[in-house]
Design an enzyme around this catalytic site. Structure first.
Site, short mmCIF file in Angstrom:
data_model
loop_
_atom_site.label_atom_id
_atom_site.label_comp_id
_atom_site.label_asym_id
_atom_site.label_seq_id
_atom_site.Cartn_x
_atom_site.Cartn_y
_atom_site.Cartn_z
N GLU A 1 0.84 -1.22 0.00
CA GLU A 1 0.00 0.00 0.00
C GLU A 1 0.86 1.25 0.00
OE1 GLU A 1 -2.83 -0.40 -0.87
OE2 GLU A 1 -3.18 -2.48 -0.32
N ASP B 1 3.63 -4.77 -5.42
CA ASP B 1 4.02 -6.07 -4.86
C ASP B 1 5.53 -6.17 -4.72
OD1 ASP B 1 1.50 -7.08 -4.50
OD2 ASP B 1 1.49 -8.32 -6.31
ZN LIG Z 1 -2.69 -2.63 -4.59
#
Ligand SMILES: [Zn+2]
Length: 684
Positions: A524, A588
């Site tokens: 995030e 990621d």
């Molecule tokens: Zn995301």
């Protein structure tokens, strides 16, 4: 039935804050017992020890789990997120059953009444389509194009979606303000590609869609011939809209969606549409400006309403009323909708049990009322404190990362550090709970409850125009198994629902927790610096704070990631779209790296022993891998490749580790092993 945002693992539409979106592609499964985590937090039974982690890390981390969890009939995709959501749903069911009893107190009366009404299919069936009749009559009463704005404006306040989307959204260049915002919309299929592309799979789905629309018209009493003609009209109008809609890759760039203009300028885009009549019916307070996110789309909309016979336009609007609320309509409507949106589009064999759909619906419409009780039961102060500590460690890691990277100039680094320091952390649940008292929930009126809830949410959003932005507000409810970054507010948000196993395991040491929950946090945070987030500054404004050379260096690195993921196969001959999934893949890769850096920092002062036969470094990567185990149908694999900015679980797991020399070292992989990418892609 539900209106959802899925930032960490499912469909996210950054601008969906403003749009009422009907998402019919979600599902759930029977509650499963909590998985047995080992002492270290690794699920040993979920491993496949016959697989070589250097050859196929996903199979190694998930093979046991995949074999034990074939996709259930009602769930076209079943992974760790659904598994946890199922456990949350069982708790919510318990809360709602209690709330639905006559003895329930005033505090929980609304959620109890909403849930009970949703479950009461006998009453829903007995009413037929009567609850929808006022809206269908309103459409029938349209006499000319001049009547359309008022009807469409009113329907938008109820959550129906003909022609376009409308609502209040942040002004991209002044994020302290909400402005009236028009966006493309009005389609019954999941994406514009479904109308404009000609591969065999989509051609067939279009035919099936027309059949579905025709059946729905027959269910309200139209003769088969007439219904068939009406369905063709619907496809024709939607195809015209789709042809001028931005595709998902273009819509990832917020600059493409920012066209702030005066109302007079907006009128010039759509001269046949009485904007004042629309704004009045849509209950919009006096405004001077608006953002038309896709001007070409609005021009096409104008062309359609000025050149299409009025009866055809009415047919199209009627369709959007007919299919917008089928979960609260008699069984035949609900079943027919499932046959198309569930079975044909996602490959689900069975409709989900009613109680699960009603838990979802109550959570979607009254989420903070349900969430308050949920948080009291599940999420203690300890959970919040430990998560905050982890968040701070990850933020410190990004601070070092920015300092250390070599491809960015000092000026841009300074601006990045300012943005990082301004990120606000929101954990678990809101400080102030939403007040639903003005919302009228009537026992036995499921469809009315749903429409009034939509109107309540719509008005709440519109009321923000001209008021200071409330950054304490949450866009996800506490029981949600997900997390998000809000670029307009520059904050990261972690609902209580995701801070549980397998993402966060209280009893486990830091290795697995950093590989799982730590990577969620890092993910995030990285969104603030991905291909989309990097275009917003510390205050949430769309503003370029990069030197041209640094911007170019970013794009080069991002292209490496896009190409890497474009090489992965989703299903059969369908490859992933590396450009659509770019932001998530960058997040990621950055997220796991930041979590790794934080763990290494932690290990400087703390010794973690080997456990369950794995080193702390190995456990970190297994914690990451085991978040992504999932089984899914070929149908949903195709759907998600077109619409979901997130890669499938397998590639989220291996795409990242193959970019990390630290993984290669942890598992002693040969340089030529499949899980070792040469050269690696790295942005953050
Ligand atoms: Zn995301």
């Amino acid at each position: 039935m539900t209106r959802r945002q899925r930032a960490f693992w499912m469909i996210t539409v950054p601008l969906a804050v403003m749009m009422a979106m009907n998402d019919r592609i979600l599902g759930a499964q029977e509650p499963t017992p909590q998985p047995m985590a080992s002492r270290s937090g690794i699920e040993l039974n979920s491993l496949d020890r016959t697989a070589d982690p250097c050859k196929d890390f996903y199979q190694f981390a998930c093979g046991g789990w995949l074999a034990a969890h074939p996709p259930p009939a009602d769930q076209p995709r079943y992974g760790r997120f659904e598994e946890l959501q199922e456990r949350n749903n069982a708790i919510l069911r318990d809360i709602l059953d209690e709330a639905a009893k006559p003895s329930s107190g005033a505090e929980t009366r609304q959620i109890g009444d909403y849930y009970a009404s949703c479950l009461d299919t006998r009453t829903i069936d007995s009413k037929g389509i009567a609850p929808l009749k006022p809206e269908l009559d309103r459409v029938d009463a349209i006499k000319s194009t001049a009547d359309i704005p008022a009807v469409v404006g009113h329907l938008h306040t109820l959550g129906f979606g003909p022609f376009f989307g409308f609502g209040a959204a942040p002004d991209f260049k002044d994020a302290t303000q909400y402005i009236a915002t028009f966006g493309q919309g009005g389609l019954g299929l999941p994406d514009r590609d479904y109308y404009v592309k000609d591969d065999a799979n989509l051609v067939k789905l279009r035919e099936q869609y027309v059949q579905h629309v025709a059946k729905m018209f027959q269910l309200v009493g139209d003769a088969p011939d007439r219904a068939a003609a009406e369905a063709k009209t619907v496809l024709q109008i939607e195809t015209a809209l789709a042809q001028k809609a931005l595709d998902r890759v273009a819509a990832r760039n917020p600059t493409n969606l920012y066209h702030k203009m005066s109302l007079d300028e907006a009128r010039q885009l759509a001269p046949s549409f009485d904007l004042s009549a629309y704004l009045k019916a849509a209950e919009v307070p006096p405004v001077q400006t608006t953002n038309i996110t896709e001007p070409e789309f609005m021009k096409e909309f104008d062309r359609i309403i000025s050149t299409t016979p009025i009866d055809d336009l009415k047919t199209y609007v009627r369709w959007h009323v007919l299919h917008g609320q089928t979960s609260y309509m008699p069984k035949a409507f609900d079943d027919e909708t499932f046959a198309f949106y569930g079975t044909l589009l996602t490959g689900a064999k069975e409709q989900r049990p009613r109680w699960k759909r009603c838990v979802d619906a109550t959570n979607a419409d009254l989420g903070e009322a349900v969430g308050k009780v949920y948080v009291d039961r599940t999420f203690g102060a300890e959970g919040k404190a430990r998560t905050l500590k982890m968040v701070e460690a990850i933020e410190a890691a990004l601070d070092s990362d920015i300092k250390e990277i070599t491809w960015m100039s000092d000026d841009t680094k300074k601006a990045a550090a300012v943005k990082l320091r301004a990120v606000a952390n929101k954990i678990g649940y809101p400080d102030r709970w939403r007040d639903y008292s003005p919302l009228q929930i009537v026992r036995g009126d499921a469809l009315g409850n749903s429409l009034r809830s939509n109107t309540f949410a719509y008005r709440r959003q519109l009321a923000k125009i001209g008021k200071p932005v409330d950054k304490t507000e949450w866009l996800m409810t506490p029981p949600t198994v997900n997390a998000y970054y809000n670029p307009f507010e520059n904050n990261i948000n972690f609902p209580a629902g995701i801070l549980q196993p397998p993402f966060f395991i209280k009893a486990a040491d830091d290795a697995v927790n950093f590989g799982a929950a730590g990577a969620v946090v890092g993910h995030e945070l990285t969104h603030g610096f991905d291909d989309q987030g990097r275009r917003f500054d510390a205050d949430g404004n769309l503003r370029d704070w990069w030197t041209p050379a640094d911007g170019k260096a970013f794009e080069e690195r991002a292209t490496c990631v896009a190409d890497q993921y474009s090489g992965y196969t989703a299903v059969d001959d369908v490859k992933l779209n590396g450009k659509l999934t770019l932001g998530e893949n960058v997040a990621d890769n950055g997220g796991l790296r930041l979590a790794w850096m934080a763990l290494m920092e932690d290990l400087k002062t703390k010794h973690l022993a080997d456990a369950d036969g794995f080193t702390p470094e190995q456990r970190f990567f297994i914690g990451w891998g085991q978040m992504w185990c999932e089984n899914r149908t070929p149908e949903i694999a195709r759907l998600h490749t077109r619409t979901n900015p997130h890669s499938p679980g397998r590639y989220r797991a291996i795409g990242v580790v193959s970019n990390m020399p630290e993984f290669q070292k942890a598992f002693s992989c040969q340089a030529t092993a499949k899980m070792v990418k040469q050269p690696v892609c790295r942005v953050w």
